[in-house]
Design a protein around this motif. Sequence first.
Motif, PDB file in Angstrom:
ATOM      1  N   THR A 109       0.858  -1.183   0.000  1.00 46.77           N
ATOM      2  CA  THR A 109       0.000   0.000   0.000  1.00 46.77           C
ATOM      3  C   THR A 109       0.895   1.233   0.000  1.00 46.77           C
ATOM      4  O   THR A 109       2.072   1.169   0.368  1.00 46.77           O
ATOM      5  CB  THR A 109      -0.919   0.041   1.231  1.00 46.77           C
ATOM      6  OG1 THR A 109      -0.105   0.200   2.405  1.00 46.77           O
ATOM      7  CG2 THR A 109      -1.743  -1.234   1.338  1.00 46.77           C
ATOM      8  N   VAL A 110       0.318   2.366  -0.374  1.00 48.62           N
ATOM      9  CA  VAL A 110       1.092   3.603  -0.390  1.00 48.62           C
ATOM     10  C   VAL A 110       1.562   3.948   1.018  1.00 48.62           C
ATOM     11  O   VAL A 110       2.691   4.393   1.225  1.00 48.62           O
ATOM     12  CB  VAL A 110       0.250   4.755  -0.975  1.00 48.62           C
ATOM     13  CG1 VAL A 110       1.045   6.055  -0.968  1.00 48.62           C
ATOM     14  CG2 VAL A 110      -0.210   4.428  -2.393  1.00 48.62           C
ATOM     15  N   ALA A 111       0.694   3.723   2.010  1.00 48.50           N
ATOM     16  CA  ALA A 111       1.022   4.068   3.387  1.00 48.50           C
ATOM     17  C   ALA A 111       2.173   3.239   3.948  1.00 48.50           C
ATOM     18  O   ALA A 111       2.826   3.647   4.915  1.00 48.50           O
ATOM     19  CB  ALA A 111      -0.203   3.901   4.276  1.00 48.50           C
ATOM     20  N   GLU A 112       2.452   2.087   3.354  1.00 48.76           N
ATOM     21  CA  GLU A 112       3.533   1.232   3.842  1.00 48.76           C
ATOM     22  C   GLU A 112       4.911   1.707   3.390  1.00 48.76           C
ATOM     23  O   GLU A 112       5.930   1.207   3.866  1.00 48.76           O
ATOM     24  CB  GLU A 112       3.320  -0.207   3.362  1.00 48.76           C
ATOM     25  CG  GLU A 112       2.168  -0.926   4.039  1.00 48.76           C
ATOM     26  CD  GLU A 112       1.995  -2.338   3.500  1.00 48.76           C
ATOM     27  OE1 GLU A 112       2.276  -3.293   4.252  1.00 48.76           O
ATOM     28  OE2 GLU A 112       1.600  -2.482   2.333  1.00 48.76           O
ATOM     29  N   ILE A 113       4.945   2.656   2.466  1.00 53.14           N
ATOM     30  CA  ILE A 113       6.230   3.122   1.940  1.00 53.14           C
ATOM     31  C   ILE A 113       6.747   4.258   2.820  1.00 53.14           C
ATOM     32  O   ILE A 113       6.376   5.423   2.665  1.00 53.14           O
ATOM     33  CB  ILE A 113       6.090   3.575   0.478  1.00 53.14           C
ATOM     34  CG1 ILE A 113       5.509   2.437  -0.363  1.00 53.14           C
ATOM     35  CG2 ILE A 113       7.457   3.996  -0.078  1.00 53.14           C
ATOM     36  CD1 ILE A 113       5.204   2.809  -1.782  1.00 53.14           C
ATOM     37  N   ASP A 114       7.584   3.894   3.766  1.00 54.65           N
ATOM     38  CA  ASP A 114       8.192   4.874   4.657  1.00 54.65           C
ATOM     39  C   ASP A 114       9.635   5.136   4.217  1.00 54.65           C
ATOM     40  O   ASP A 114      10.062   4.701   3.138  1.00 54.65           O
ATOM     41  CB  ASP A 114       8.123   4.400   6.102  1.00 54.65           C
ATOM     42  CG  ASP A 114       8.771   3.030   6.301  1.00 54.65           C
ATOM     43  OD1 ASP A 114       9.477   2.554   5.381  1.00 54.65           O
ATOM     44  OD2 ASP A 114       8.573   2.437   7.371  1.00 54.65           O
ATOM     45  N   ASP A 147       3.067  13.446  -4.882  1.00 51.45           N
ATOM     46  CA  ASP A 147       1.690  13.703  -5.314  1.00 51.45           C
ATOM     47  C   ASP A 147       0.666  12.931  -4.483  1.00 51.45           C
ATOM     48  O   ASP A 147      -0.530  13.213  -4.558  1.00 51.45           O
ATOM     49  CB  ASP A 147       1.524  13.354  -6.797  1.00 51.45           C
ATOM     50  CG  ASP A 147       2.244  14.334  -7.715  1.00 51.45           C
ATOM     51  OD1 ASP A 147       2.600  15.429  -7.227  1.00 51.45           O
ATOM     52  OD2 ASP A 147       2.456  14.020  -8.899  1.00 51.45           O
ATOM     53  N   ALA A 148       1.126  11.950  -3.720  1.00 50.93           N
ATOM     54  CA  ALA A 148       0.217  11.195  -2.846  1.00 50.93           C
ATOM     55  C   ALA A 148      -0.115  11.957  -1.567  1.00 50.93           C
ATOM     56  O   ALA A 148      -1.002  11.547  -0.813  1.00 50.93           O
ATOM     57  CB  ALA A 148       0.828   9.838  -2.500  1.00 50.93           C
ATOM     58  N   VAL A 149       0.613  13.043  -1.309  1.00 49.89           N
ATOM     59  CA  VAL A 149       0.369  13.884  -0.120  1.00 49.89           C
ATOM     60  C   VAL A 149      -0.658  14.960  -0.475  1.00 49.89           C
ATOM     61  O   VAL A 149      -0.556  15.600  -1.525  1.00 49.89           O
ATOM     62  CB  VAL A 149       1.692  14.555   0.340  1.00 49.89           C
ATOM     63  CG1 VAL A 149       1.443  15.473   1.530  1.00 49.89           C
ATOM     64  CG2 VAL A 149       2.747  13.496   0.673  1.00 49.89           C
ATOM     65  N   LYS A 154       0.529  11.338   4.817  1.00 50.25           N
ATOM     66  CA  LYS A 154       0.619  12.675   5.415  1.00 50.25           C
ATOM     67  C   LYS A 154       1.841  13.431   4.931  1.00 50.25           C
ATOM     68  O   LYS A 154       1.790  14.630   4.674  1.00 50.25           O
ATOM     69  CB  LYS A 154       0.633  12.559   6.941  1.00 50.25           C
ATOM     70  CG  LYS A 154      -0.672  12.035   7.522  1.00 50.25           C
ATOM     71  CD  LYS A 154      -0.599  11.935   9.035  1.00 50.25           C
ATOM     72  CE  LYS A 154      -1.895  11.382   9.606  1.00 50.25           C
ATOM     73  NZ  LYS A 154      -1.846  11.247  11.094  1.00 50.25           N
ATOM     74  N   THR A 155       2.956  12.744   4.847  1.00 49.17           N
ATOM     75  CA  THR A 155       4.197  13.362   4.383  1.00 49.17           C
ATOM     76  C   THR A 155       4.910  12.411   3.443  1.00 49.17           C
ATOM     77  O   THR A 155       4.752  11.185   3.531  1.00 49.17           O
ATOM     78  CB  THR A 155       5.139  13.694   5.556  1.00 49.17           C
ATOM     79  OG1 THR A 155       5.439  12.492   6.274  1.00 49.17           O
ATOM     80  CG2 THR A 155       4.512  14.720   6.494  1.00 49.17           C
ATOM     81  N   SER A 156       5.697  12.962   2.542  1.00 53.47           N
ATOM     82  CA  SER A 156       6.445  12.132   1.597  1.00 53.47           C
ATOM     83  C   SER A 156       7.717  11.615   2.240  1.00 53.47           C
ATOM     84  O   SER A 156       8.431  12.358   2.912  1.00 53.47           O
ATOM     85  CB  SER A 156       6.793  12.949   0.356  1.00 53.47           C
ATOM     86  OG  SER A 156       7.663  12.219  -0.498  1.00 53.47           O
TER      87      SER A 156
END
Length: 426
Positions: A109-114, A147-149, A154-156
């Motif tokens: 998921t996008v949120a998993e990319i830290d 662009d996902a922010v 919340k932050t890139s």
Amino acid sequence: MARPDEHIHIEWRGGTCRVKWWTGEYLPNGRKRYESKGGFLDEETAMDHGRDQLYEIRHGTHVSNRDGATLMTDWLDDWLAGMDHAPLTERNYKSSVENHIRPYFIRKTVAEIDVLAYRAFRKHVNRAVGAGSAKNVMMVFGMVLDDAVPRLIKTSPVERTRRRGKFTKKKKERKKDVGALVVEQLARNAEAFFGFPGYVFIWTMAMTGMRPGELYGLTREYCYPNWPGADLRTDPDDEERYEEDMERYGKGEGLMPAIRVERQVQYSEGTLQFFPPKYDSHRTLVVPVLLAEMLDKLLASHDSKWVFPAIQGGSLGAVNFDYKYWRPIADGADERSGPRVRKPRPAIPAVPTFKGKRLYLLRHGHKAWLDEDGHSKFAVESRMGHEVPGVEGIYSSVTVPMERAIMKALQGRWEELQKQLRETDS
């Protein structure tokens, strides 16, 4: 006014409690849409979490559970669909996404990319491809995450390069002076490789600074001696420009021979198509007498719509010019002869100045010629297809005396070359 806590509800389930908060949205049936999080051991901690979510919702920084669970591959589809760039740029972006980014994050998921996931991917890409390609892939990946922010994250997690400590000058591509004799060597090699069109192609690039795609897509309508009489006039609102072109350029007494850069060719959706020149840099390029005579002779020698047809016909944009044409022209090639060779060809000597170098440096060489001859900065940048910033770009214009000065200087280089060649032969 309702208190924030009225939009928060606490529920106990077993030994832990769950907090629910209103997202500010409604379901199709008209009921409020809530989100929740469980696992809290006391109501105060759960309530604080709910208040934090309401604060983010009010300030537009909240990422809903639903959006946070968006698969990376779905976000990539949306991101690609929203692109609005030049065809070549979009093609390069899609290549980075499809060949590197999507396969690596196919189940994430996008949120998993830290930050850690970002670093791991950067390490993977640096191992998989060269430094230049890796830099491009990471640039695209950075845009995807930025662009996902704030809708999906919340932050890139993109780590920006920060300059710290001692300044290190960026390494610049090594260039050599491009003299007229070097251009002549390239032109003769090109003629040996694909005939008279090759000879004129090299001299046209050297004398105009046109970009490769603009040369590949140059058709008879926009080339001397046909232009401007044969102009396709695709812009009905620019009638004034057409009238001025007829008074200023063409074949005849008092007129200046010129080429009109109106389009380029690039591949899009599997076919070679016309597109506006890079940065919409439509422009008129006066040419010296020597090049005007060459172009006149070239167009009379063939019936192709392309000014510089490929060996098998068609546009040079339809072949891998850099690899199939330019490398033998610049680096040299062995002789091709014998009964089974359809098109015999003499050995092509290497041109040391351009051996292993890009075709594009021939365009850079044209810029250097203009600078050496002391032409107006505005005239030079306009000829190269660059936008001139500031007051100079607003108030300046390219005048007839400026264009005639450019023609004269370029013609002088040609005449000096002929003198050198005569001295060498004698």
